[in-house]
Design a protein around this motif. Structure first.
Motif, short mmCIF file in Angstrom:
data_model
loop_
_atom_site.label_atom_id
_atom_site.label_comp_id
_atom_site.label_asym_id
_atom_site.label_seq_id
_atom_site.Cartn_x
_atom_site.Cartn_y
_atom_site.Cartn_z
N GLN A 201 22.07 57.13 -3.68
CA GLN A 201 22.06 57.04 -5.14
C GLN A 201 21.20 58.13 -5.77
O GLN A 201 21.51 58.63 -6.85
CB GLN A 201 21.56 55.66 -5.57
CG GLN A 201 22.62 54.59 -5.48
CD GLN A 201 23.81 54.88 -6.39
OE1 GLN A 201 23.74 54.69 -7.59
NE2 GLN A 201 24.92 55.34 -5.81
N GLN A 282 17.53 52.73 -8.92
CA GLN A 282 18.85 52.82 -9.54
C GLN A 282 18.79 52.36 -11.00
O GLN A 282 17.89 51.60 -11.38
CB GLN A 282 19.85 51.94 -8.76
CG GLN A 282 20.01 52.35 -7.31
CD GLN A 282 20.88 51.41 -6.51
OE1 GLN A 282 20.61 51.12 -5.36
NE2 GLN A 282 21.97 50.93 -7.11
N THR A 306 25.24 50.55 -9.22
CA THR A 306 25.41 51.59 -8.21
C THR A 306 26.54 52.51 -8.68
O THR A 306 27.62 52.03 -9.05
CB THR A 306 25.77 50.98 -6.85
OG1 THR A 306 24.70 50.12 -6.43
CG2 THR A 306 25.98 52.06 -5.80
#
Length: 335
Positions: A201, A282, A306
């Motif tokens: 990520q 995230q 995500t």
């Protein structure tokens, strides 16, 4: 040694203030270490407190042959391994069974499952690790993959890949042989390679301009607030997943996720308000819900997003007001 020697001497003589000063620079990284091992902020809080008490009481056994950091990590890792003994691994709904094709209305929480929890970015230490950056090392996919490892494999992988300890140091920390450490590392790497997607990520987020990232996060939340199915769907990948621990059912694919969104959060859950935040390295949204007839918007979920490219590929909504305190968020939204 990098430690303040005078504080070490004072701490060994019983000066708890000196001990506090010694371990203060390590607290954030130790807390993140405990979270990776245990999969829960609450458990990490307890483990860190227990580990520091053990370290304080056993400081006389620290002979100064290695660093204080390595010695404290020894105590913290063994504390986590003790806590993991006999416990079920923490899970996400995707670990429990296949996805649902249609919305399940009135889905009841499963209380007998140890659920993985979110981690507030504000608690993260600064600076990169040996291989995984600190934020990469708490990403949901990585922490979820760790839960599939035996405790000794989990410890070996985190100590080596994230924290940069050598195999020999890890053998000392875990009171085992270098052969056993290498074997644990090999098995752990195979599992993580299968379960953690690439790129991370952090790499994905670095390619997205800040303005676009804000658009995605705000767009997701405002689509819920406005009941705008079209706006929500435009932000999702074709193979998007949506899960809501401790609710056991989860959804995979744009059709199933859209059906769930239309039937439950957009139609049956009342009115929403949101606060942008970050979790597990995230983008995330803290969502507050006001049911019909209620006066206040109350804490409902910390939802971690995500991304793949600039679309949302996974929505993980951690339900429960208890998560909000860890993020420094109030239980009621002042709408």
């Amino acid at each position: 040694m990098g430690e303040d020697f005078s504080d070490l001497v004072l701490a060994r003589s019983g000066d708890d203030a000196a001990f506090t000063r010694l371990v203060a620079p390590l607290r954030a990284e130790l807390h993140a270490h405990c979270y990776r091992m245990l999969g829960s902020v609450h458990d990490a809080d307890d483990a860190l407190q227990d580990a520091l008490v053990r370290a304080w009481r056993g400081l006389a056994r620290f002979e100064g042959r290695g660093t204080l950091r390595a010695w404290v990590y020894t105590v913290a890792t063994r504390t986590c391994l003790d806590l993991l003994e006999g416990r079920a691994r923490r899970a996400l709904p995707v670990d429990l069974g296949p996805s649902s094709e249609r919305a399940v209305v009135g889905d009841a929480p499963l209380a007998d499952v140890a659920w993985l929890g979110p981690y507030p970015d504000a608690a993260l230490p600064a600076g990169p690790g040996a291989r995984y950056e600190q934020r990469e090392a708490v990403e949901l996919a990585f922490v979820a993959a760790l839960q599939h490892l035996a405790p000794n494999q989990r410890a070996a992988l985190v100590l080596f890949e994230v924290l940069g300890f050598t195999v020999a140091e890890i053998a000392t920390i875990m009171d085992t042989s270098t052969t056993s450490v290498n074997s644990a590392l090999a098995r752990a790497r195979r599992v993580v390679a299968q379960k953690v997607p690439s790129p991370s990520q952090q790499r994905t987020l670095r390619k997205i301009e800040d303005a676009r990232l804000r658009e995605i996060v705000t767009g997701y939340a405002t689509a819920l607030e406005r009941g705008d199915t079209e706006a929500l769907v435009a932000l999702l990948t074709e193979d998007v997943t949506w899960s809501m621990p401790p609710i056991p059912h989860w959804y995979h694919g744009l059709k199933a996720v859209t059906d769930f969104a239309v039937e439950v959060p957009l139609a049956r859950c009342g009115s929403w308000r949101h606060v942008p935040t970050t979790a597990n390295g995230q983008p995330a949204v803290a969502l507050y819900l006001r049911n019909e007839g209620a006066e206040a918007y109350t804490a409902w979920s910390v939802t971690v997003l995500t991304l793949r490219g600039d679309l949302i590929s996974e929505i993980t909504s951690f339900l429960g007001a208890d998560h909000f305190a860890h993020f420094g968020l109030p239980p009621v939204h002042d709408a």
